[in-house]
Motif scaffolding. Structure first.
Motif, PDB file in Angstrom:
ATOM      1  N   ASN A 172      68.973  37.520  49.040  1.00 28.08           N
ATOM      2  CA  ASN A 172      68.316  38.683  49.637  1.00 28.08           C
ATOM      3  C   ASN A 172      67.108  39.021  48.772  1.00 28.08           C
ATOM      4  OD1 ASN A 172      67.523  41.049  50.843  1.00 28.08           O
ATOM      5  ND2 ASN A 172      69.370  42.202  50.336  1.00 28.08           N
ATOM      6  N   TYR A 173      65.918  38.666  49.264  1.00 33.02           N
ATOM      7  CA  TYR A 173      64.697  38.862  48.482  1.00 33.02           C
ATOM      8  C   TYR A 173      63.958  40.142  48.859  1.00 33.02           C
ATOM      9  CZ  TYR A 173      65.568  33.948  47.431  1.00 33.02           C
ATOM     10  OH  TYR A 173      66.145  32.765  47.031  1.00 33.02           O
ATOM     11  N   GLU A 174      64.553  40.951  49.730  1.00 32.50           N
ATOM     12  CA  GLU A 174      63.887  42.172  50.158  1.00 32.50           C
ATOM     13  C   GLU A 174      63.915  43.248  49.073  1.00 32.50           C
ATOM     14  OE1 GLU A 174      65.559  43.434  53.823  1.00 32.50           O
ATOM     15  OE2 GLU A 174      64.976  41.628  54.933  1.00 32.50           O
ATOM     16  N   LYS A 175      64.976  43.234  48.277  1.00 29.99           N
ATOM     17  CA  LYS A 175      65.105  44.234  47.220  1.00 29.99           C
ATOM     18  C   LYS A 175      64.613  43.662  45.886  1.00 29.99           C
ATOM     19  CE  LYS A 175      69.175  46.373  49.378  1.00 29.99           C
ATOM     20  NZ  LYS A 175      70.604  46.745  49.202  1.00 29.99           N
ATOM     21  N   ASP A 176      63.973  44.510  45.119  1.00 36.78           N
ATOM     22  CA  ASP A 176      63.456  44.090  43.813  1.00 36.78           C
ATOM     23  C   ASP A 176      64.554  44.280  42.767  1.00 36.78           C
ATOM     24  OD1 ASP A 176      61.838  43.255  41.786  1.00 36.78           O
ATOM     25  OD2 ASP A 176      60.811  45.182  41.546  1.00 36.78           O
ATOM     26  N   LEU A 177      65.450  43.288  42.695  1.00 38.73           N
ATOM     27  CA  LEU A 177      66.592  43.362  41.795  1.00 38.73           C
ATOM     28  C   LEU A 177      66.598  42.152  40.861  1.00 38.73           C
ATOM     29  CD1 LEU A 177      69.307  44.405  44.417  1.00 38.73           C
ATOM     30  CD2 LEU A 177      68.175  45.910  42.773  1.00 38.73           C
TER      31      LEU A 177
ATOM     32  N   ASP B 192      74.244  38.932  46.307  1.00 41.25           N
ATOM     33  CA  ASP B 192      75.497  39.630  46.071  1.00 41.25           C
ATOM     34  C   ASP B 192      76.574  38.569  45.873  1.00 41.25           C
ATOM     35  OD1 ASP B 192      74.162  42.007  46.443  1.00 41.25           O
ATOM     36  OD2 ASP B 192      74.799  42.240  48.540  1.00 41.25           O
ATOM     37  N   ALA B 193      77.769  39.016  45.536  1.00 42.70           N
ATOM     38  CA  ALA B 193      78.879  38.071  45.365  1.00 42.70           C
ATOM     39  C   ALA B 193      80.046  38.502  46.231  1.00 42.70           C
ATOM     40  CB  ALA B 193      79.305  38.006  43.899  1.00 42.70           C
ATOM     41  N   PHE B 194      80.730  37.510  46.796  1.00 47.30           N
ATOM     42  CA  PHE B 194      81.958  37.775  47.532  1.00 47.30           C
ATOM     43  C   PHE B 194      83.127  37.539  46.579  1.00 47.30           C
ATOM     44  CE2 PHE B 194      79.173  36.325  51.140  1.00 47.30           C
ATOM     45  CZ  PHE B 194      79.002  37.596  51.666  1.00 47.30           C
ATOM     46  N   MET B 195      84.010  38.522  46.506  1.00 46.09           N
ATOM     47  CA  MET B 195      85.109  38.473  45.538  1.00 46.09           C
ATOM     48  C   MET B 195      86.433  38.673  46.265  1.00 46.09           C
ATOM     49  SD  MET B 195      85.583  40.936  42.176  1.00 46.09           S
ATOM     50  CE  MET B 195      85.641  42.459  43.150  1.00 46.09           C
ATOM     51  N   LYS B 196      87.357  37.791  46.010  1.00 46.95           N
ATOM     52  CA  LYS B 196      88.706  37.893  46.563  1.00 46.95           C
ATOM     53  C   LYS B 196      89.661  38.192  45.411  1.00 46.95           C
ATOM     54  CE  LYS B 196      89.676  34.745  49.540  1.00 46.95           C
ATOM     55  NZ  LYS B 196      89.528  35.493  50.800  1.00 46.95           N
ATOM     56  N   VAL B 197      90.385  39.290  45.516  1.00 48.56           N
ATOM     57  CA  VAL B 197      91.313  39.697  44.460  1.00 48.56           C
ATOM     58  C   VAL B 197      92.732  39.619  45.006  1.00 48.56           C
ATOM     59  CG1 VAL B 197      91.984  41.510  42.838  1.00 48.56           C
ATOM     60  CG2 VAL B 197      89.577  41.285  43.535  1.00 48.56           C
TER      61      VAL B 197
ATOM     62  N   ARG C  25      77.832  44.029  44.455  1.00 44.28           N
ATOM     63  CA  ARG C  25      76.381  44.188  44.606  1.00 44.28           C
ATOM     64  C   ARG C  25      75.792  44.780  43.341  1.00 44.28           C
ATOM     65  NH1 ARG C  25      78.884  48.458  46.857  1.00 44.28           N
ATOM     66  NH2 ARG C  25      78.096  50.546  46.308  1.00 44.28           N
ATOM     67  N   GLU C  26      74.534  44.504  43.135  1.00 46.99           N
ATOM     68  CA  GLU C  26      73.830  45.048  41.971  1.00 46.99           C
ATOM     69  C   GLU C  26      73.437  46.500  42.224  1.00 46.99           C
ATOM     70  OE1 GLU C  26      69.766  44.252  39.342  1.00 46.99           O
ATOM     71  OE2 GLU C  26      70.408  42.795  40.848  1.00 46.99           O
ATOM     72  N   GLU C  27      73.610  47.310  41.214  1.00 44.72           N
ATOM     73  CA  GLU C  27      73.189  48.715  41.256  1.00 44.72           C
ATOM     74  C   GLU C  27      72.259  48.957  40.072  1.00 44.72           C
ATOM     75  OE1 GLU C  27      73.699  51.017  43.410  1.00 44.72           O
ATOM     76  OE2 GLU C  27      75.255  50.159  44.698  1.00 44.72           O
ATOM     77  N   THR C  28      71.108  49.537  40.338  1.00 45.95           N
ATOM     78  CA  THR C  28      70.103  49.697  39.276  1.00 45.95           C
ATOM     79  C   THR C  28      70.531  50.666  38.191  1.00 45.95           C
ATOM     80  OG1 THR C  28      69.014  51.383  40.642  1.00 45.95           O
ATOM     81  CG2 THR C  28      68.190  49.132  40.801  1.00 45.95           C
ATOM     82  N   ASP C  29      71.374  51.640  38.523  1.00 48.58           N
ATOM     83  CA  ASP C  29      71.731  52.656  37.532  1.00 48.58           C
ATOM     84  C   ASP C  29      72.840  52.217  36.584  1.00 48.58           C
ATOM     85  OD1 ASP C  29      73.488  52.635  39.634  1.00 48.58           O
ATOM     86  OD2 ASP C  29      73.901  54.797  39.558  1.00 48.58           O
ATOM     87  N   LYS C  30      73.811  51.410  37.096  1.00 47.73           N
ATOM     88  CA  LYS C  30      74.938  51.023  36.232  1.00 47.73           C
ATOM     89  C   LYS C  30      75.203  49.518  36.199  1.00 47.73           C
ATOM     90  CE  LYS C  30      78.194  52.165  39.962  1.00 47.73           C
ATOM     91  NZ  LYS C  30      79.406  52.933  40.301  1.00 47.73           N
TER      92      LYS C  30
END
Length: 250
Positions: free
Chosen positions: A117-122, A127-132, A150-155
């Protein structure tokens, strides 16, 4: 020898000369055609050789760029915590983490990168798919949670649950088996409680930060290895062409 005989002899001699000249001429034509074909092959091979050199140059340039770049230098730090990397095959897209509690309870995490996803400047493009999967001791049943990290800019990162299943055993995977309602239809308090349950099992910000960084770094290494294999193939081809050229020159 009379006059008629001399004429016949002269005519025979002229015919012989013409035949010899024609044979010599045809031989020259064949040689010329052979040289033309050779020149055509040389031009074709030279063009392919230049194309290969250009591709080799591109491979080298891309490898140099990847090795000199630190794409993830601004990423938030994370750690495995009490998890260990259980499976990380270079031939597989996913990684598997595992944690075992003193009580005998086990938690397994399988994670794989999603589409870019190149729309967001991250920092991380995916993102990652996670199976727990959570397994209680002495029981065959499994709680399975399908999540997205998903990536979050604050944390650094966060995760969402989009499916929660109760499986009677690891072998009960048939799509016809009822696995429960859609997670989004559950009561919001129950959704929050299940999320807190995973956090208590170690699926927190530190682990999701680690997963995003680990998976992207791993993908970059796989990409560089692929580039190096491509480079090696063209280097080997270049050496073969050079040796062949030297053999023909000799």
């Amino acid at each position: 020898m009379n006059r008629l005989q001399r004429q016949r002899l002269r005519r025979s001699h002229l015919i012989g000369k013409r035949m010899s000249h024609r044979t010599e001429f045809l031989a020259r034509i064949r040689e010329l055609k052979k040289r033309v074909r050779h020149l055509q092959n040389l031009c074709h091979n030279q063009q392919k050789h230049l194309q290969d050199l250009e591709l080799l140059k591109c491979f080298k340039s891309e490898i140099k760029f990847e090795l000199s770049s630190n794409h993830f230098q601004n990423a938030q730090g994370g750690s495995l915590g009490d998890f260990v990397v259980d499976s990380d095959s270079p031939n597989s897209k996913d990684v598997v983490l595992r944690r075992k509690f003193d009580s005998g309870e086990e938690v397994a995490v399988s994670a794989i990168l999603g589409p870019p996803n190149y729309e967001k400047d991250l920092v991380f493009a995916r993102d990652a798919f996670m199976k727990v999967c959570v397994k209680k001791p002495a029981l065959s049943c499994i709680l399975q949670f399908d999540c997205e990290v998903r990536e979050e800019t604050d944390k650094g990162s966060d995760f969402d649950i989009y499916n929660a299943y109760y499986l009677r055993s690891p072998t009960c995977l048939s799509p016809s088996i009822y696995r429960g309602p859609l997670f989004s239809t559950l009561d919001s308090e129950l959704q929050h409680a299940l999320r807190e349950y995973l956090i208590a099992k170690g699926i927190g910000v530190s682990l999701t930060n680690f997963l995003l960084h680990y998976l992207h770094k791993r993908e970059q290494e796989q990409y560089v290895n692929w580039l190096k294999k491509g480079e090696a193939a063209f280097v080997a081809k270049e050496g073969s062409l050079k040796q062949s050229s030297e053999t023909h020159s000799a």
